[in-house]
Design a protein around this motif. Structure first.
Motif, PDB file in Angstrom:
ATOM      1  N   THR A  37       0.908  -1.217  -0.122  1.00 42.57           N
ATOM      2  CA  THR A  37      -0.037  -0.011  -0.037  1.00 42.57           C
ATOM      3  C   THR A  37       0.868   1.366   0.158  1.00 42.57           C
ATOM      4  OG1 THR A  37      -0.154   0.002   2.628  1.00 42.57           O
ATOM      5  CG2 THR A  37      -1.610  -1.142   1.447  1.00 42.57           C
ATOM      6  N   ARG A  38       0.050   2.403  -0.144  1.00 40.58           N
ATOM      7  CA  ARG A  38       1.089   3.549  -0.271  1.00 40.58           C
ATOM      8  C   ARG A  38       0.179   4.691   0.214  1.00 40.58           C
ATOM      9  NH1 ARG A  38      -2.466   5.873  -2.714  1.00 40.58           N
ATOM     10  NH2 ARG A  38      -3.055   5.832  -5.236  1.00 40.58           N
ATOM     11  N   LEU A  39       0.951   5.698   0.627  1.00 34.27           N
ATOM     12  CA  LEU A  39       0.274   6.901   0.717  1.00 34.27           C
ATOM     13  C   LEU A  39       0.582   7.922  -0.191  1.00 34.27           C
ATOM     14  CD1 LEU A  39      -1.715   8.174   3.150  1.00 34.27           C
ATOM     15  CD2 LEU A  39       0.305   9.519   3.994  1.00 34.27           C
ATOM     16  N   GLY A  40      -0.129   8.710  -0.828  1.00 32.76           N
ATOM     17  CA  GLY A  40       0.320   9.702  -2.040  1.00 32.76           C
ATOM     18  C   GLY A  40      -0.003  11.104  -1.573  1.00 32.76           C
ATOM     19  N   PRO A  41       0.442  11.649  -0.635  1.00 38.05           N
ATOM     20  CA  PRO A  41      -0.073  12.986  -0.304  1.00 38.05           C
ATOM     21  C   PRO A  41       0.367  14.227  -1.372  1.00 38.05           C
ATOM     22  CG  PRO A  41       1.567  12.392   1.347  1.00 38.05           C
ATOM     23  CD  PRO A  41       1.280  11.146   0.377  1.00 38.05           C
ATOM     24  N   SER A  42      -0.160  15.125  -1.374  1.00 35.92           N
ATOM     25  CA  SER A  42       0.447  16.250  -2.217  1.00 35.92           C
ATOM     26  C   SER A  42       1.321  17.072  -1.046  1.00 35.92           C
ATOM     27  CB  SER A  42      -0.631  17.405  -2.752  1.00 35.92           C
ATOM     28  OG  SER A  42      -1.530  16.622  -3.434  1.00 35.92           O
ATOM     29  N   PRO A  43       2.473  17.479  -1.435  1.00 30.49           N
ATOM     30  CA  PRO A  43       3.164  18.164  -0.426  1.00 30.49           C
ATOM     31  C   PRO A  43       2.791  19.604  -0.232  1.00 30.49           C
ATOM     32  CG  PRO A  43       4.502  18.102  -2.387  1.00 30.49           C
ATOM     33  CD  PRO A  43       3.164  17.576  -2.895  1.00 30.49           C
ATOM     34  N   ILE A  73       5.398  10.947  -3.005  1.00 30.85           N
ATOM     35  CA  ILE A  73       5.303  12.269  -3.048  1.00 30.85           C
ATOM     36  C   ILE A  73       4.458  12.675  -4.405  1.00 30.85           C
ATOM     37  CG2 ILE A  73       5.907  14.616  -2.810  1.00 30.85           C
ATOM     38  CD1 ILE A  73       5.867  13.000   0.066  1.00 30.85           C
ATOM     39  N   GLU A  74       3.137  13.148  -4.416  1.00 33.42           N
ATOM     40  CA  GLU A  74       2.392  13.443  -5.554  1.00 33.42           C
ATOM     41  C   GLU A  74       2.486  15.092  -5.785  1.00 33.42           C
ATOM     42  OE1 GLU A  74      -1.020  10.994  -5.895  1.00 33.42           O
ATOM     43  OE2 GLU A  74       0.156   9.309  -5.996  1.00 33.42           O
ATOM     44  N   ASP A  75       3.613  15.506  -6.383  1.00 33.75           N
ATOM     45  CA  ASP A  75       3.808  16.877  -6.693  1.00 33.75           C
ATOM     46  C   ASP A  75       3.527  17.282  -7.983  1.00 33.75           C
ATOM     47  OD1 ASP A  75       5.944  15.594  -7.528  1.00 33.75           O
ATOM     48  OD2 ASP A  75       7.503  16.872  -6.517  1.00 33.75           O
ATOM     49  N   THR A 237      -0.914  13.598 -15.766  1.00 31.97           N
ATOM     50  CA  THR A 237      -2.050  14.055 -14.835  1.00 31.97           C
ATOM     51  C   THR A 237      -1.947  13.046 -13.646  1.00 31.97           C
ATOM     52  OG1 THR A 237      -3.420  12.656 -16.345  1.00 31.97           O
ATOM     53  CG2 THR A 237      -3.482  15.078 -16.659  1.00 31.97           C
ATOM     54  N   TYR A 238      -2.943  13.439 -12.766  1.00 32.07           N
ATOM     55  CA  TYR A 238      -2.999  12.369 -11.511  1.00 32.07           C
ATOM     56  C   TYR A 238      -3.517  11.036 -12.188  1.00 32.07           C
ATOM     57  CZ  TYR A 238      -5.168   9.689  -8.152  1.00 32.07           C
ATOM     58  OH  TYR A 238      -5.711   8.415  -7.154  1.00 32.07           O
ATOM     59  N   HIS A 239      -4.428  10.903 -13.202  1.00 29.98           N
ATOM     60  CA  HIS A 239      -4.791   9.583 -13.680  1.00 29.98           C
ATOM     61  C   HIS A 239      -3.681   8.862 -14.236  1.00 29.98           C
ATOM     62  CE1 HIS A 239      -8.602  11.637 -13.292  1.00 29.98           C
ATOM     63  NE2 HIS A 239      -8.291  12.383 -14.275  1.00 29.98           N
ATOM     64  N   VAL A 254      -4.927   0.209  -3.411  1.00 29.60           N
ATOM     65  CA  VAL A 254      -5.108   1.575  -3.468  1.00 29.60           C
ATOM     66  C   VAL A 254      -5.911   2.208  -2.646  1.00 29.60           C
ATOM     67  CG1 VAL A 254      -5.721   3.773  -4.913  1.00 29.60           C
ATOM     68  CG2 VAL A 254      -4.014   1.814  -5.823  1.00 29.60           C
ATOM     69  N   VAL A 255      -5.718   2.603  -1.483  1.00 31.32           N
ATOM     70  CA  VAL A 255      -6.654   3.319  -0.472  1.00 31.32           C
ATOM     71  C   VAL A 255      -6.657   4.748  -0.893  1.00 31.32           C
ATOM     72  CG1 VAL A 255      -7.159   3.532   1.777  1.00 31.32           C
ATOM     73  CG2 VAL A 255      -5.942   1.410   1.258  1.00 31.32           C
ATOM     74  N   ARG A 256      -7.943   5.448  -1.102  1.00 32.59           N
ATOM     75  CA  ARG A 256      -8.016   6.710  -1.383  1.00 32.59           C
ATOM     76  C   ARG A 256      -9.432   7.248  -1.136  1.00 32.59           C
ATOM     77  NH1 ARG A 256      -7.399   6.351  -8.154  1.00 32.59           N
ATOM     78  NH2 ARG A 256      -9.572   5.480  -8.394  1.00 32.59           N
ATOM     79  N   GLY A 257      -9.545   8.587  -0.912  1.00 34.32           N
ATOM     80  CA  GLY A 257     -10.771   9.201  -0.624  1.00 34.32           C
ATOM     81  C   GLY A 257     -11.897   8.934  -1.839  1.00 34.32           C
ATOM     82  N   GLU A 259     -13.607  10.804  -3.311  1.00 31.56           N
ATOM     83  CA  GLU A 259     -13.389  11.910  -4.430  1.00 31.56           C
ATOM     84  C   GLU A 259     -12.825  11.448  -5.551  1.00 31.56           C
ATOM     85  OE1 GLU A 259     -11.777  12.056  -1.573  1.00 31.56           O
ATOM     86  OE2 GLU A 259      -9.907  12.928  -1.927  1.00 31.56           O
ATOM     87  N   TRP A 260     -12.378  10.111  -5.567  1.00 27.64           N
ATOM     88  CA  TRP A 260     -11.538   9.641  -6.768  1.00 27.64           C
ATOM     89  C   TRP A 260     -12.415   8.486  -7.287  1.00 27.64           C
ATOM     90  CZ3 TRP A 260      -7.867  12.464  -8.225  1.00 27.64           C
ATOM     91  CH2 TRP A 260      -7.103  13.204  -7.394  1.00 27.64           C
ATOM     92  N   LEU A 261     -13.842   8.329  -6.765  1.00 29.51           N
ATOM     93  CA  LEU A 261     -14.752   7.229  -7.577  1.00 29.51           C
ATOM     94  C   LEU A 261     -14.975   7.721  -8.851  1.00 29.51           C
ATOM     95  CD1 LEU A 261     -17.090   6.247  -4.411  1.00 29.51           C
ATOM     96  CD2 LEU A 261     -15.685   4.725  -5.768  1.00 29.51           C
TER      97      LEU A 261
HETATM   98  N1  GLU Z   1      -2.299  12.992  -4.548  1.00 34.78           N
HETATM   99  C1  GLU Z   1      -3.683  12.341  -4.262  1.00 34.78           C
HETATM  100  C2  GLU Z   1      -4.247  13.372  -2.980  1.00 34.78           C
HETATM  101  O1  GLU Z   1      -3.557  13.945  -2.435  1.00 34.78           O
HETATM  102  C3  GLU Z   1      -3.671  11.076  -3.794  1.00 34.78           C
HETATM  103  C4  GLU Z   1      -4.779  10.221  -4.099  1.00 34.78           C
HETATM  104  C5  GLU Z   1      -4.469   8.752  -4.137  1.00 34.78           C
HETATM  105  O2  GLU Z   1      -4.232   8.134  -3.124  1.00 34.78           O
HETATM  106  O3  GLU Z   1      -4.436   8.126  -5.008  1.00 34.78           O
HETATM  107  O4  GLU Z   1      -5.423  13.163  -3.132  1.00 34.78           O
END
Ligand code: GLU
Length: 551
Positions: A37-43, A73-75, A237-239, A254-257, A259-261
């Motif tokens: 698993t991963r966390l992909g936060p924007s910085p 890091i999703e920058d 892009t994010y996609h 992939v665990v995510r919010g 809002e990505w559905l």
């Molecule tokens: N960078 C995305 C966000 O901050 C991550 C979403 C994901 O985990 O795929 O919302």
């Protein structure tokens, strides 16, 4: 059209092949069933409860299965980059007991699947974009902002689905020569997916099915938009970044919010076009709260300070309490488990995505406070001391002097906690310091009013008599007998029930008299047992408080 030629034309600098990347990042050698698993936060520097909530799921899934949890890091949206943000992310999560095994770190990357910062992965994204172009599955699009606006207006007028697709995707029809000319003229372009979807936009169209680990089977209309995969700058892009990274980093879940559905169909098509197996998706519920009117609403950055993780650190919530609380909102069966396993560490709880709510997780500070009381009760006073001191050091150095006498502070923290029905007074650092403030002369002040039953002229009489008879060596029984004597001498009932029966015969009862002493000593009408508090305060401080009381 010779798509290979087009691909070389667009990406002359790309010399690696997709196979080379596949070989560089081979499937991970992990035990059967291990989850990655991963966390992909924007910085952005703002890390919130939603991040922690998601990170918790990631962490549990990975570590419960002997897998790997990493930080990416999703920058790609560089406007939002805040200096030092990576440190903030890592340190905030570490404070709550969440550690990464791999990925972006305080001193660079660890792990064999990097780079773990998207802005440094440009050539990788471009390589796979090149592959899609070479297979005719993606194409350069030269539409300008104005042209896109015109297309939208036309679509609105004709009441058809908005977007770039089918005949509206005008660059789809360009010949190689036309493209070459535009490139020579230096026209900016993006790379779009050539979607095979059909724009029905309703129930009659083709649908995708995805088995979401939290939500079960999801059925949605397939994607039909020629979404942008590379922006004009060559940045994905994010996609596109999501699909490439989660494939090459061998993410299994992939665990995510939630809002990505809505963009899930895009991701499904991208995985399919690249010939890859998608990960298991786990779309978490929105964090909600009850507002003043009792309506459920989303937690908002603007209105709700408790959305920020800093809030919990500044208030001084113990990380174990926050963890325990998060588990109660994450898994519906956690509280039941806790009742059966009161002493077990939370790591032993068998966390599952199936028991997660998908309709909105209700966040409630009062509930957190209740849980915190129980959690702190199990933590030895010495550890609470260390925790509070570290908190004061970071957020309130003006309280550091309270920690000079360790034994004194530990006694205070343990007050009433060892009884058969232990007191649960301790919630979070800020509240604890206020709660125990009366033990320290510089924080001590009179908060409450003297009881109405006691006339003003009786107060010095009570206090003087108390001081005159005070013997620090008295046991609890002897001590209370003396208070009772004072009460009787001054016309108060020795027992509350006598006063209740014959109120006309007394001014009040012994409880009112002891409240006078309590207020002089602690400044409060409510407190733990007075005799015990005096034993902690010591004889000198006790006598001074009584002597110094001024109404
Ligand atoms: N960078 C995305 C966000 O901050 C991550 C979403 C994901 O985990 O795929 O919302």
């Amino acid at each position: 059209m010779d798509y290979n030629k087009l691909a070389d034309l667009l990406f002359p600098q790309i010399d690696k092949t997709p196979q080379e990347y596949e070989a560089m990042y081979p499937p991970r050698e992990l035990p059967e069933g291990a989850k990655v698993t991963r966390l992909g936060p924007s910085p952005t520097g703002f890390i919130h409860l939603g991040n922690l909530y998601g990170a918790f799921v990631d962490e549990r899934l990975a570590h419960q299965s002997g897998g790997v949890f990493y930080l990416r890091i999703e920058d790609t949206d560089d406007k939002r980059y805040v200096e030092g943000a990576v440190d903030i992310i890592i340190n905030s999560l570490r404070f709550f007991g969440i550690d990464f095994d791999e990925g972006a770190g305080l001193d660079g990357d660890t792990g064999a699947y990097g780079d773990y910062t998207q802005s440094r992965r440009g050539p990788i994204y471009q390589c796979f974009a090149k592959k899609l172009v070479a297979e005719g599955k993606a194409y350069p699009c030269f539409l300008t902002e104005e042209e896109i606006t015109e297309i939208r207006a036309e679509q609105e007028a004709n009441k058809v689905n908005p977007g770039i697709y089918g005949r509206y995707a005008k660059s789809r029809q360009l010949s190689l020569e036309e493209i070459e000319e535009k490139l020579k003229a230096g026209m900016p372009y993006v790379v779009r997916l050539r979607s095979d979807g059909e724009p029905s936009g309703d129930e009659t169209g083709r649908r995708i099915r995805v088995n979401d680990a939290i939500r079960g089977i999801l059925e949605m209309p397939e994607n039909f938009q020629d979404v942008v995969i590379l922006k004009a700058t060559g940045i994905p892009t994010y996609h596109f970044a999501h699909v490439i990274d989660d494939h090459l980093m061998r993410t299994t879940h992939v665990v995510r919010g939630a809002e990505w559905l809505s963009s899930l169909p895009v991701h499904v098509e991208l995985f399919e076009k690249l010939g890859w197996q998608p990960p298991v998706y786990c779309h978490t519920a929105q964090l909600m709260k009850l507002d003043e009117e009792g309506n459920k609403r989303k937690l908002s950055k603007r209105k709700d300070p408790e959305l920020s993780l800093d809030y919990y650190r500044k208030q001084g919530y113990h990380p174990a309490a926050v963890r325990e609380y998060l588990l109660t909102i994450l898994n519906s069966n956690f509280e039941e488990w806790r009742m059966d396993h009161p002493e077990s560490p939370t790591e032993e709880f068998p966390f599952t995505t199936e028991k997660m709510s998908n309709s909105g997780a209700l966040f409630d500070l009062n509930k957190l406070n209740d849980i915190s009381k129980d959690v702190l009760l199990k933590i030895p006073a010495g550890e609470i001391y260390d925790f509070l001191r570290a908190w004061a050091q970071e957020f309130h150095p003006e309280y550091l002097h309270l920690f000079e006498d360790r034994a004194y502070m530990e006694q205070i923290l343990d007050l009433g906690r060892k009884d058969s029905k232990p007191r649960k007074d301790l919630i979070y650092a800020e509240q604890i310091i206020k709660f125990i403030g009366y033990f320290f002369d510089d924080l001590f002040h009179i908060e409450d009013e003297m009881p109405a039953e006691v006339p003003a002229e009786d107060i010095p009489k009570i206090l003087q008599a108390y001081l005159a008879g005070y013997d620090h060596g008295d046991d609890q029984g002897q001590w209370f007998d003396k208070i009772r004597d004072i009460a009787v001498q001054l016309g108060y009932a020795a027992k509350p029930k006598d006063f209740k029966k014959h109120p006309e015969e007394y001014k009040g009862h012994v409880g009112h008299v002891s409240t006078v002493i309590r207020i002089a000593l602690m400044g409060r009408a409510q407190s733990p047992d007075v005799w015990t508090i005096q034993q902690i305060l010591g004889e000198e401080r006790t006598r001074k408080r009584i002597e110094n009381y001024k109404g």
